[in-house]
Scaffold this active site. Structure first.
Site, short mmCIF file in Angstrom:
data_model
loop_
_atom_site.label_atom_id
_atom_site.label_comp_id
_atom_site.label_asym_id
_atom_site.label_seq_id
_atom_site.Cartn_x
_atom_site.Cartn_y
_atom_site.Cartn_z
N LYS A 75 0.83 -1.20 0.00
CA LYS A 75 0.00 0.00 0.00
C LYS A 75 0.86 1.25 0.00
CE LYS A 75 -1.55 1.76 4.06
NZ LYS A 75 -0.70 2.29 5.12
N LYS B 2 -1.03 -10.89 10.26
CA LYS B 2 -0.88 -11.00 11.71
C LYS B 2 -1.59 -12.25 12.21
CE LYS B 2 -0.67 -5.99 12.53
NZ LYS B 2 0.53 -5.61 13.24
N HIS C 268 -6.60 -1.51 6.79
CA HIS C 268 -6.56 -2.40 7.96
C HIS C 268 -7.90 -2.48 8.71
CE1 HIS C 268 -2.48 -1.96 6.89
NE2 HIS C 268 -2.19 -0.91 7.60
C1 BG6 Z 1 0.69 1.15 8.24
C2 BG6 Z 1 0.41 2.61 8.32
O1 BG6 Z 1 -0.05 0.58 7.19
O2 BG6 Z 1 0.32 0.52 9.47
C3 BG6 Z 1 1.15 3.23 9.50
O3 BG6 Z 1 0.82 3.26 7.13
C4 BG6 Z 1 0.83 2.50 10.77
O4 BG6 Z 1 0.83 4.61 9.64
C5 BG6 Z 1 1.03 0.99 10.58
O5 BG6 Z 1 1.67 2.98 11.80
C6 BG6 Z 1 0.53 0.23 11.80
O6 BG6 Z 1 0.92 -1.10 11.69
P1 BG6 Z 1 1.12 -1.99 12.99
O7 BG6 Z 1 1.43 -3.34 12.45
O8 BG6 Z 1 2.24 -1.36 13.76
O9 BG6 Z 1 -0.17 -1.92 13.74
#
Ligand code: BG6
Length: 487
Positions: free
Chosen positions: A160, A194, A252
Site C-alpha cells: 500500500k 498478523k 486495515h
Molecule cells: C501502516 C500505516 O499501514 O500501518 C502506518 O501506514 C501505521 O501509519 C502501521 O503505523 C501500523 O501497523 P502496525 O502493524 O504497527 O499496527
C-alpha cells in the site's frame, strides 16, 4: 507452490546464469525493506522455509554493489535480531543469496533489461515485491513487462498505498492488470499477515459457540479500535497527504470489519474467503455527515513544520446493510499519538431477554467478547457469575473474565512478523491473505463517500492532546447512542 527447480549457476556472478527461482525486491533500501522485509526473509531462511535455490535480487535507485547492499541488509537484520530472538548464525548463508542491481525506474528500459539479464532472462519462478512509491508502480510494471519479467511464472506483490481514492486505485489496478492477471497479483494488507487477525477466523469458524450468536439478534454493537502511540515517524510527506482515514481505515480497519462481519466461507481458500469479505464491504452503508469525527494531535503542525488540516485520528459509525447486521453499529476508530498502542475488537452482546434475578436485586451485565490483537494477544469473554455467599441480602452477580492468553496457550511457537507469512505466501502463490481488486475498490468507494461528506461539511479536525484518548467528539459520537468506547 513452486515446483522443484535447479539453479544452474549463481546470478551473483552477473553472467547470464539461469535463475530458477527468485525474489525480486523493488524499493530494497527503503524503510519497509530494512524494518520488515529483510528481517522476514532472514527468518524464513533461518527456519529453512526459504527453498535453498531461491535467490534474492534487490533493487533500488541507490548506487550500491552486491557487497554494499549486503552490508546494509546485514545491519538491518542484526538490528532486528534481539526482537526476533534469533541468532546471527545463519546470516552469512542468507546474505549469500542476495545480489543487488541499482535501477532508476523512470530512466528507461535498459535498467529493466539488465535486471532480466541478471536473472538469466528471468523465465524462472519469480516473486516480485513492489515496495516503492505508488507513483512508480506504472513505470515499474511497464518495464517488467517489456523485459519479459511478467511471464506466467511471475507473481507480483504490491504494498500500500494503492491509490488515494477509487479513481487512482482503479488506475493502478488497470496498469497492473495490463501485465499480470488477478491470480498473480498479491495486494498486501499486512494486518492479514498478523497471527491474531487470522485467529479471528479460527475463533469464529472453528468453534460452535459463537456463530449462532453472531448476528443482530444477539449483538448490540461492535467496536474496532486501532490506537497507536507513534506519530509521523519520518513519513511526514506521505502521511500528511493521506491522513488517518486513508492510511488506516481504508485498509486495515475495513479488513478487520470484513473478517468480523463476513458469512462463513465454505472453505479456507482465496476465492471463498475473499468472496465473503467483498460482500460485506459492498454492504457498507454510505455514512451521513454525523457519523464521523476527525482529530489532530497538538504538535502535529510543529512536527510537520507547516500548518495542516490532515486528520491524525478518525472515529466512524459504520453500518453493514444486510440481514445479519441490520441495526448493529460498527464503531471504528484509529489515531496516532494516543495514550497506548492497542488494537482490539469488542463484540458487545445484548442483555439476556429476561432477568430472573432482578427481583432479588441483581443485574446481569451483558456479555462482552474482546479480541485483543496487539500488543497483547488474548481473547477475553466477560460472563456473569454469582458472588459466593448465602445471599441473605439479595443475590450479587459479578462480571468475571474467561481469559485466553495466546502467548500462554501457545508458548512454543515463535511469534512471527506479518511479512514472514505474507512473503512466504507470495513465494508459494497462496492468495488467501491478500486483498482482491474488488475488495480494494469497495473499500475505496466507501472511503471516498466519507471524504465527500467531510468536504461538504467543511470538516476541520478537532485538536487532542498527544498521549490522550483522542478528541472529545469521538466519545460524543458513541455516547449519542447511549454507548461508550471500551478503554
Ligand atoms: C501502516 C500505516 O499501514 O500501518 C502506518 O501506514 C501505521 O501509519 C502501521 O503505523 C501500523 O501497523 P502496525 O502493524 O504497527 O499496527
Amino acid at each position: 507452490m513452486w515446483t522443484a527447480g535447479r539453479r544452474l549457476t549463481s546470478p551473483r556472478g552477473k553472467e547470464t546464469a539461469v535463475v530458477s527461482k527468485a525474489v525480486l525486491l523493488f524499493g530494497a533500501t527503503g524503510d519497509l525493506a530494512r524494518r520488515m522485509l529483510l528481517p522476514s526473509l532472514f527468518a524464513l531462511h533461518d527456519d529453512g522455509l526459504l527453498g535453498q535455490d531461491i535467490e534474492i535480487l534487490a533493487t533500488s535507485r541507490s548506487e550500491l554493489d552486491d557487497a554494499g547492499y549486503r552490508a546494509m541488509a546485514e545491519k538491518a537484520v542484526r538490528e532486528h535480531l534481539s526482537e526476533s530472538e534469533r541468532t546471527a548464525d545463519n546470516l552469512p548463508g542468507f546474505l549469500e543469496r542476495i545480489s543487488y542491481q541499482s535501477l532508476d525506474i523512470q530512466g528507461g528500459q535498459a535498467g529493466f533489461d539488465q535486471l532480466a539479464a541478471r536473472l538469466g532472462g528471468g523465465a524462472g519462478e519469480l516473486a516480485i515485491f513492489l515496495s516503492t512509491a505508488p507513483s512508480l508502480f506504472e513505470p515499474t510494471i511497464a518495464g517488467l513487462k517489456a523485459a519479459g519479467l511478467a511471464h506466467d511464472k511471475a507473481r507480483i506483490g504490491l504494498e500500500k498505498p494503492l491509490g488515494t481514492d477509487l479513481a487512482s486505485s482503479c488506475e493502478i489496478n488497470d496498469a497492473v492488470a495490463a501485465a499480470f492477471p488477478e491470480q498473480r497479483i498479491f495486494r498486501i494488507d499486512h494486518y492479514l499477515g498478523k497471527e491474531t487477525v487470522q485467529n479471528l477466523l479460527a475463533l469464529r469458524f472453528a468453534n460452535v459457540l459463537f456463530e449462532p450468536l453472531w448476528n443482530a439478534r444477539h449483538i448490540d454493537h461492535v467496536q474496532i479500535s486501532v490506537a497507536e502511540t507513534v506519530g509521523l515517524e519520518g513519513r511526514a510527506d506521505y502521511y500528511d497527504g493521506v491522513g488517518a482515514l486513508r492510511d488506516m481505515v481504508q485498509n486495515h480497519v475495513l479488513q478487520l470489519l470484513a473478517l468480523v462481519a463476513m458469512e462463513p466461507p465454505s472453505r479456507f481458500d482465496s476465492t471463498a474467503v475473499r468472496d465473503e469479505k467483498v460482500k460485506v464491504l459492498r454492504s457498507l452503508r454510505p455514512v451521513t455527515c454525523d457519523d464521523g469525527v476527525t482529530g489532530q494531535y497538538r504538535g502535529y503542525d510543529g512536527e510537520l513544520k507547516r500548518d495542516s488540516a490532515t486528520e491524525t485520528f478518525v472515529a466512524l459509525k459504520a453500518q453493514v446493510d444486510n440481514w445479519r447486521w441490520a441495526g448493529v453499529p460498527f464503531y471504528l476508530r484509529t489515531g496516532k499519538r494516543l495514550a497506548e498502542r492497542r488494537t482490539e475488537i469488542v463484540v458487545q452482546f445484548k442483555a439476556v431477554p429476561h432477568s430472573i434475578f432482578s427481583e432479588r436485586g441483581a443485574t446481569a451485565i451483558p456479555n462482552r467478547l474482546i479480541i485483543a490483537i496487539q500488543p497483547q494477544e488474548n481473547i477475553h469473554l466477560s460472563v456473569m457469575a454469582k458472588e459466593p455467599g448465602l445471599d441473605r441480602g439479595g443475590i450479587k452477580l459479578r462480571e468475571v473474565p474467561l481469559d485466553i492468553s495466546m502467548p500462554d496457550a501457545f508458548a512454543g511457537p515463535r511469534r512471527r512478523i506479518a511479512y514472514e507469512r505474507l512473503l512466504l505466501d507470495l513465494i508459494e502463490g497462496d492468495q488467501t491473505l491478500f486483498v482482491r481488486r474488488d475488495e480494494v475498490e469497495a473499500e475505496w468507494q466507501w472511503i471516498d463517500q466519507v471524504r465527500a461528506c467531510w468536504a461538504e461539511q467543511g470538516a476541520v479536525p478537532e485538536y487532542y492532546d498527544a498521549g490522550s484518548k483522542g478528541p472529545d467528539s469521538a466519545a460524543a459520537l458513541i455516547a449519542r447512542d447511549g454507548r461508550a468506547w471500551h478503554d
